[in-house]
Every structure is written in structure tokens, then in C-alpha cells.
Motif scaffolding. Sequence first.
Motif, mmCIF file in Angstrom:
data_model
loop_
_atom_site.group_PDB
_atom_site.id
_atom_site.type_symbol
_atom_site.label_atom_id
_atom_site.label_comp_id
_atom_site.label_asym_id
_atom_site.label_seq_id
_atom_site.Cartn_x
_atom_site.Cartn_y
_atom_site.Cartn_z
ATOM 1 N N ALA A 184 0.829 -1.209 0.000
ATOM 2 C CA ALA A 184 0.000 0.000 0.000
ATOM 3 C C ALA A 184 0.861 1.255 0.000
ATOM 4 C CB ALA A 184 -0.933 -0.017 1.215
ATOM 5 N N GLY A 185 1.928 1.231 0.795
ATOM 6 C CA GLY A 185 2.820 2.390 0.837
ATOM 7 C C GLY A 185 3.502 2.642 -0.496
ATOM 8 N N ILE A 186 3.937 1.572 -1.162
ATOM 9 C CA ILE A 186 4.602 1.723 -2.459
ATOM 10 C C ILE A 186 3.626 2.251 -3.508
ATOM 11 C CG2 ILE A 186 5.710 0.454 -4.337
ATOM 12 C CD1 ILE A 186 7.495 0.923 -1.908
ATOM 13 N N LEU A 187 2.381 1.781 -3.467
ATOM 14 C CA LEU A 187 1.387 2.276 -4.421
ATOM 15 C C LEU A 187 1.154 3.780 -4.228
ATOM 16 C CD1 LEU A 187 -1.208 -0.654 -4.345
ATOM 17 C CD2 LEU A 187 0.398 -0.101 -6.171
ATOM 18 N N LEU A 188 1.056 4.210 -2.975
ATOM 19 C CA LEU A 188 0.896 5.644 -2.713
ATOM 20 C C LEU A 188 2.153 6.412 -3.113
ATOM 21 C CD1 LEU A 188 -0.874 5.630 0.784
ATOM 22 C CD2 LEU A 188 -1.908 6.065 -1.448
ATOM 23 N N LEU A 189 3.304 5.831 -2.829
ATOM 24 C CA LEU A 189 4.569 6.483 -3.176
ATOM 25 C C LEU A 189 4.672 6.684 -4.686
ATOM 26 C CD1 LEU A 189 7.274 7.473 -1.933
ATOM 27 C CD2 LEU A 189 8.179 5.192 -2.366
ATOM 28 N N GLY A 190 4.328 5.647 -5.445
ATOM 29 C CA GLY A 190 4.370 5.773 -6.896
ATOM 30 C C GLY A 190 3.372 6.786 -7.416
ATOM 31 N N LYS A 191 2.215 6.857 -6.766
ATOM 32 C CA LYS A 191 1.198 7.831 -7.178
ATOM 33 C C LYS A 191 1.699 9.262 -6.996
ATOM 34 C CE LYS A 191 -3.569 9.225 -6.168
ATOM 35 N NZ LYS A 191 -3.271 10.620 -5.841
ATOM 36 N N VAL A 192 2.352 9.495 -5.863
ATOM 37 C CA VAL A 192 2.860 10.848 -5.587
ATOM 38 C C VAL A 192 4.048 11.174 -6.483
ATOM 39 C CG1 VAL A 192 3.910 12.325 -3.834
ATOM 40 C CG2 VAL A 192 2.001 10.818 -3.222
ATOM 41 N N ALA A 193 4.967 10.209 -6.624
ATOM 42 C CA ALA A 193 6.188 10.458 -7.401
ATOM 43 C C ALA A 193 5.946 10.404 -8.901
ATOM 44 C CB ALA A 193 7.264 9.449 -7.020
ATOM 45 N N GLY A 194 4.872 9.765 -9.320
ATOM 46 C CA GLY A 194 4.584 9.640 -10.747
ATOM 47 C C GLY A 194 5.335 8.508 -11.413
ATOM 48 N N SER A 195 5.986 7.659 -10.632
ATOM 49 C CA SER A 195 6.742 6.543 -11.190
ATOM 50 C C SER A 195 7.044 5.558 -10.076
ATOM 51 C CB SER A 195 8.047 7.023 -11.815
ATOM 52 O OG SER A 195 8.860 5.924 -12.215
ATOM 53 N N TYR A 196 7.233 4.296 -10.479
ATOM 54 C CA TYR A 196 7.653 3.270 -9.534
ATOM 55 C C TYR A 196 9.127 2.915 -9.716
ATOM 56 C CZ TYR A 196 2.705 2.654 -8.529
ATOM 57 O OH TYR A 196 1.406 2.865 -8.150
ATOM 58 N N GLU A 197 9.825 3.667 -10.536
ATOM 59 C CA GLU A 197 11.256 3.453 -10.706
ATOM 60 C C GLU A 197 12.004 4.206 -9.608
ATOM 61 O OE1 GLU A 197 12.446 1.361 -13.250
ATOM 62 O OE2 GLU A 197 10.288 0.985 -13.321
ATOM 63 N N LEU A 198 12.922 3.531 -8.942
ATOM 64 C CA LEU A 198 13.597 4.109 -7.781
ATOM 65 C C LEU A 198 14.314 5.404 -8.132
ATOM 66 C CD1 LEU A 198 14.440 3.815 -4.810
ATOM 67 C CD2 LEU A 198 16.406 2.487 -5.585
ATOM 68 N N THR A 199 14.942 5.457 -9.287
ATOM 69 C CA THR A 199 15.670 6.668 -9.671
ATOM 70 C C THR A 199 14.746 7.871 -9.695
ATOM 71 O OG1 THR A 199 17.198 5.339 -10.995
ATOM 72 C CG2 THR A 199 17.113 7.704 -11.454
#
Length: 934
Positions: A184-199
Motif C-alpha cells: 500500500a505504501g509503495i502504491l501511494l509512493l508511486g502515485k505521488v512520485a509519478g513513477s515506480y522506478e527508484l531513480t
Amino acid sequence: MTESAYLPILLPLTLFTAFFGVALPLIVERFGRKATAITAGAVMATCLILLVPLFSFAMSGQPVIAHYDWMPSFGLNLSFRLDGLGMLFSILILGIGMLVVLYAHYYLPDNDKLGRFYALLLLFMAAMLGIVLSENLLMMVVFWEVTSLSSFLLIAYKSASHESRIAARMALVVTGAGGLALLAGILLLGKVAGSYELTQVIEAAAQIKSDPLYPAILILVLLGAFTKSAQFPFHFWLPNAMVAPTPVSAYLHSATMVKAGVFLLARFYPVLSGTDLWLFSVSVIGGVTLLYGAYVAMYRNDFKGLLAYSTISHLGLITLLFGLSTPMSVVAAVFHTINHAIFKASLFMAAGIIDHECGTRDMRRVNGLFKLMPITATLAMLAAGSMAGVPLLNGFLSKEMFFTESIVFDGFGSSYWILPIFATIAGVLAVAYSARFIHDVFFNGEPVDLPRQPHEPSRWMRVPVEILVVLCLLVGIFPAWSVGALLASAAGASLQSPLPVYDLKVWHGFNLALLMSLIALAGGVGLYMMRSTLVHWNNQLPTLSSRMLFERAYQHLVINAEKVMSVIDNRSLQRYIAVFLVFVLIYGSWAYVSGGSRVSGVSHMPLDIASIIALSALALGALGATFMHHRRLLSIILIGVVGLVVALVFVRFSAPDLALTQLSVEVVTTVLMLLALHYLPQSTPKESISLRVMRDVLLAVGVGLAMAFVSFALLTSSFSTISDFYLQQSVPEGGGHNVVNVILVDFRGFDTLGEISVLAMAALGAHALLDQLRMVQPARDSAGRLWADDVHPLFLKMLMRPLLPLALAVAVYIFLRGHHLPGGGFVAGLVTGVALILQSLAGGFSFAEDRLPRSYAPALGLGLAFAAGVGLLSWLFARPFLTSTHGHIAMPLLGDIELASVMIFDLGVYLVVVATVLLILTELGRLNVRGERG
């Protein structure tokens, strides 16, 4: 391209090797334990060798990234990353893993062939590598869950033990729940950052911290880290997991699994740290865990339990250092991660040797072993000294860093003095439980009633401990030479900023940190000398068994779940369907009314006589099947009429592909249902309650009218579709004129891959249900007549024989033309299935079984491999998964031929369909044979 441009491919190749190697121990265990151990060690060594060429880039601060599109629209790509942090953890995972493989070969009993153990160990190793080498965060979460599952299997390796099963279940519940929070945290993180790529996520760090979702993201990610790294109050699973074999404890609970949470804190440090919420949540939880684990470790009588709580304490120390959020605290945290992995792995292995030789882990009985096992005792004492922070051992240096950081840290304002005092108390407790381990086990008189006579273990069983203890000394005496570069690259990758100035050496002069170390050493020894009084005081405190509390909570949940299920689940399919349909009616009506949809006037097609006849047949078939459902054979025939009319409707509206598929499916399912119903009663029982009949009638009429209205509303409303896109791109992008087939195998190939996977699982489920089942066929039909003596008439046999090659030729023709004309692998598979079913009916199941394969699982696997494999090949050309290609080839005599890669995908579909039909047919046939044999 330069040679270095090809190096990133080593990252996916490493993970492929790791996961491929999981099956190897199971294959080679027939050749003996030694061959199995060598194979497992070779897999880990190969992975390390593949990564070595990339280490120079990581050391220089240049992350190596390999990116392959998979489902870019969902943000899920096969992206891999090796930087200094990933390099450090890869070395720990693979280096200590190889030592554990060697150790396990001599530790586990001779009657254990080791194939299953090493397979599970390699699965866990591969998943851990996946975590530390992931650039895509969604992929990292997948590997995270695999570690939870594989650790569950490793902890429960002694499956006959009730305690092992409880401990494994406890670990799975806690870490699995943390994994869901992390997702759940990663999904929210990707939503805010606009990407799921760590860079990209690291680049968006400022945006993430200023977002209103930041607190939720932080809490969810920390839940994932804290549950994995056994932080208070989620620590209780780790001590209970000590029931696992010692090689599992040495690997999972020192260098890998419990370090996954630490890795998560280090990986997300540049993204989530630097706020008050991070400071107080991470440092407070870490501090409480540090002190609590150290205190409880003092009073454990099981020396493996002592090591477990000391592990919890040291993980709390690392967490506390990350929570302080200063560059130097991160360096100290990474350094202690290295040191703890080394000395704790050696301690667990030494503890395993003692347990192996003595037959017990009770320190009240295991005494005076220095005289009986002097070499093992010396190794264990050195490792325990490192755990206590004794000078010239690696643990001393990272503890000095911790003490120094506690002195200079100013984040607590006027309460700055709390942290140094707290750190000193923790140091005192660490020395105390280390002193207890050394004194009670290796001195303290003579052994008391040991099950076995202890002696030194075999030479090679001790080698892993010796290597790790030598590393403790090397790092403790020559820190800059031994781990300086590795520490700098790992800490730099975690900080994502320039490293602070620090001096990695043994002697820093007389300072407050040294004074704190001396106080900790003296205080710890003094505290241990007061152990009798302390034990008496501790025994006055109320005791709680985490295992008992967990089991009670678990049983409470199970009992209440059963109560709830007994109310809503009476195992009635009628009730399930009724509740579902009522929900659909209510929810659908609300959606329609609230949506403001209106039926618009559109032109209608004229009603001709053929349509009237077809729709009348459809209505009569549906009504007949409803009213005649007590007579199963007749109702199936009437349902077949409905299916036939539907196929004609598809023909009427120029959908020959759908018509051909519908007709083929109808034939296959009707025949298979007739074969299955042959063993069941010829009629269903009458409904006993008229109220239930009335309910069903009203519900059926209501749902029917609702679906008719929805269909009419959809057909008469104006809407736009993406059909124009498919029509325009079918030839240039898919290379085929048959738009339906191109959609199935190209544009929506991933959906089709999922569907044939489900079909294969359904086939295997049918096999599991019917295998070894015995049923006696009825002696008479529904009218009471005896079955005919001539079950397989000669005329039918002679008629079917020549039809088989003809039907197979038609199937090949339909398959080959499917990309341009109606057909394809699915329909061709059904045609092949129908042809073989007819042969089986005409000649008998024994006749068919003698000529067909005995097992269809390989065919199912081959079909899925073809379908998925052609998708994987697209990665070699830097294309997303299941990207197709097509072109024209000139061949002698045949001329210009168009070929498309999706034909391989379609071949996989064909194999799965044929194998599914034949597997069900064969199981039904064997059911008949078993029934005849009794």
C-alpha cells in the motif's frame, strides 16, 4: 557499443540463474548429499561471479541499471539496479549463503537428502537478491512477499513439529501483514512520485515529503520494515522462529531476512528521511527495540533464544541510527549492518555446533565446554566479544560510531543528554548478555546431565565459523583496508549525497566515546556478576508467552470467523447465486439511476422471418431448459439449442470468428457434460418448498428483465469505442486482417495468457478431483431400460476412423489461416478436441488411451511456455513483454509468405486447449474403466 554497455544484462541474468537454480538440488539429490550441497553452493557462487564485473561501477558511485519494459502503463517493468547498497547486501546474501550451505551439509542429519532444504534456501536467496537488486518498486514488493513465503517454509522445515508449524505461521502472519502494508505504501509512493522506478522516486523526494500523503506513505513503509526486521512490538515472531534448523537461523536471522527491513530503511532514506515524523517514529521504535531486546536477552536460558533477542536488540540499534537522520548516523548504521551480519552468523553457527554436540541449548546444563571443545569455544568467544563491542573486534568500531553520534546529535534540543545515557545503558546490557553466554556455556563448572557427550565437530563444519571470526578480526584491526571502500560505496548509495568526513581506524584517542565503551564493558561485567539478584527481580515480573498469546488470538479469530461463516454460508449454491443476483440488481439500479443515463432514439433493424424463428428457438430452448431441468439429458440438449442459436446470432451480425468459437465450445462442453452426467442420477430432486420456487421465479424474472433493459440501453445509447483503433492498426501493427484474432494474440495477448493459464489450472483441478475416483455407472437409463450390449458399434468405428485425419487437417487449416481469416489456435484446439472425443466415443476409452499420451501436464506446460516464451523474447530486443513482430519471407515454390511471431503464441493456446480437453476426457474414461474393475 562498448563492452560496458552489455554489462547491465548481468543483473537479470543473475536473478534468472538464482531462480533457475532452485530446482537443481531436487534434481541432483539422487546422487547424494555431497553433490546436492556442491550444487547449491555452485548456484550461489555463479550468481556472485556474474555480479563481480559490476562491482567496479558500484564502487565508483555509478549505479548499473538494466530496464526492460513489461507493463509500462501500470508502472510495472523489469528494472534492476546495482549500486553500493545493493552490492553490499548481495555480497552478504551470497557470501554468507555459501558458508551456510557448507555448514548445513554437516549439521543436518544424514537421513536428510538435503534436496528440499537447499531448494528452499536457494528460493529465499533468490528472493533476497531480487529485493536488493530491484529498481522497480512494485517488483521489489513481489520479491519481498516471496521471502515471507520461503521463510515460512524454512522455519517449518521440521514439519512434524507442532512448535515449528506455529512459529512458521506466526512469522508468515506478521511479515505477510507487513508486506501488505508495504505494498500500500509503495502504491501511494508511486502515485505521488509519478513513477515506480527508484531513480525517479529519489528525484521526487522533496515533492513526496511535502505531499499530504507523506505521513501515510511513511507509516506504511515503516510497517513493512519493522515487521521484517522484528522491531517492537512486532518482534515476537523472531525468537519463536528459533525452532528452525540452525542453518536457517544463521542465514535468515543474521544476514538476510531480518536485514531486509534494514535494507528498506537504507534504500528509502533519501526519499522519506529528514522530517520530524521520521526522526521520532524510527528512532523511538529503534531505541525501544534496542533496550527491550538487550534486557530480555540477559534472562534467556536457551542460548539460541539469547542470540535471537540480541539480534532484535542490534536491529533496533541499526534502526535507531537511521532514525537520527544525520549523514554520520547512516554511515554507522551501514557499518553495523556489516559487522552484525558477520559476528551474528558465526555465533548462530557456533551455537548450532554446541546444540549438535550436546543435544540441548539450556545454559543451565551446558557448562564448562571450553575444556571439551576448546577450538569452538575460542571462536564463539571471539564472536561474542564482537557482539559485546570488545576492542580489536569489528563490533567495537561500529559501537564507537554509535556512541560518538549519540554525543554529537543535537536533534533532541535541551534533552541532548538522554541519548548518550541511553546508548551507554544499551552497551552495558550488550556486554552483560555476551558475558553470560561466554561464562555459562564455556566455563561455570561442569556439564549437567547432557544428552550427548560433547566433542569438537568435524573439521569442515567448523570452517564457516572460522572464516567469519577471521573477518571479525580483520575488520576490527584493519577496518579501512578490509571494508573501507565497501562501506563508503554502500553508505553513499543510501545517502545519495556526499559522505561525511570520518576516519575508519581502531584508535581515536581518549574521548567520551571511549569512556562510554569502558563504562559499558565494566558495567556489563558488573551487571552479570549481579545476575542472581537480577534474575530474582525479573522472576517477580508477570510473564507473557508470545507464542501462547498469538495462538489464542489466532484461535479466537478462527472461532469467530467460523461463527460468521455459519451465518452467511450454508453451503447452498442457490443461496450464493440469489444473494449475488440481488446485490447486482440493487447496485445496478442505483448506478443507473444516479448516473442519469437515458435511452436515446436510434434506428432499428427490420425484423425478418429468420430472426423471428431464431429468437423463438432461443426462447423455447431457454424456457424448456428451465422447466425441464429435472431431466438432465433433455435440459443439456435444450441448452445446446440456446448455444446454437447464439452462434447463429453471431453469424447474423457478421462475427464469424465468434460463431465458430461458440459452436466449437458448445460441442465440446455438451459432450463432456454428457459423459460426466452419465455417472450421476438422471434427474434432479423436486423442490420441496414452494416459497423457494416463488423466490427463484421472481428473481429470475427480475434479473432477466434488468439484463434486457441494460442491453437495450447499451444498444440504443450513443457511445464511442476503440474498435476503430483496432481496425486501423490490425494490419500495420499486428500483421493480420482478422481483427478479432489479432486482438486476442497481440493487442490483448496478456489477457489471453492469463486466460489460458486459468484454463490449465482448471484442467489440473479436474485431474485432481477425478484422479483415483471410483464411480459405478448406472445399469439402466432414465426410462429404466438396459444399456445396449453393443456399446461401440462397428459402423460407428469405421465411420470415425477416416474422419480423424480430415478433422486434423481442418484444424491445421483453421490454425494457419487464423491471422487473416476466421480461425486461430483456440478454435483449432477445440476442433482437434472434438475429433479426438469422437474417436474415443466410437472406439472406447481403452482404445483411445492406448493411443494417447498418459499425462497431459507436459503439454499444458509446453503450451504456456510457448505463449509466455515468445513474450519474453521481446525483451532481448528492448521491447515490452509480448511485443510481436511480423514480416514477409520469399520461399521457393511457395512464393511470398507472411509470418508473425504471434503464431508461436497461438500455438501455445492450441496446445493448452487440446491438452485440457484430452485431460478431462481421459479422466472421465479412466473413471469408467475403474468403475468396471470395481
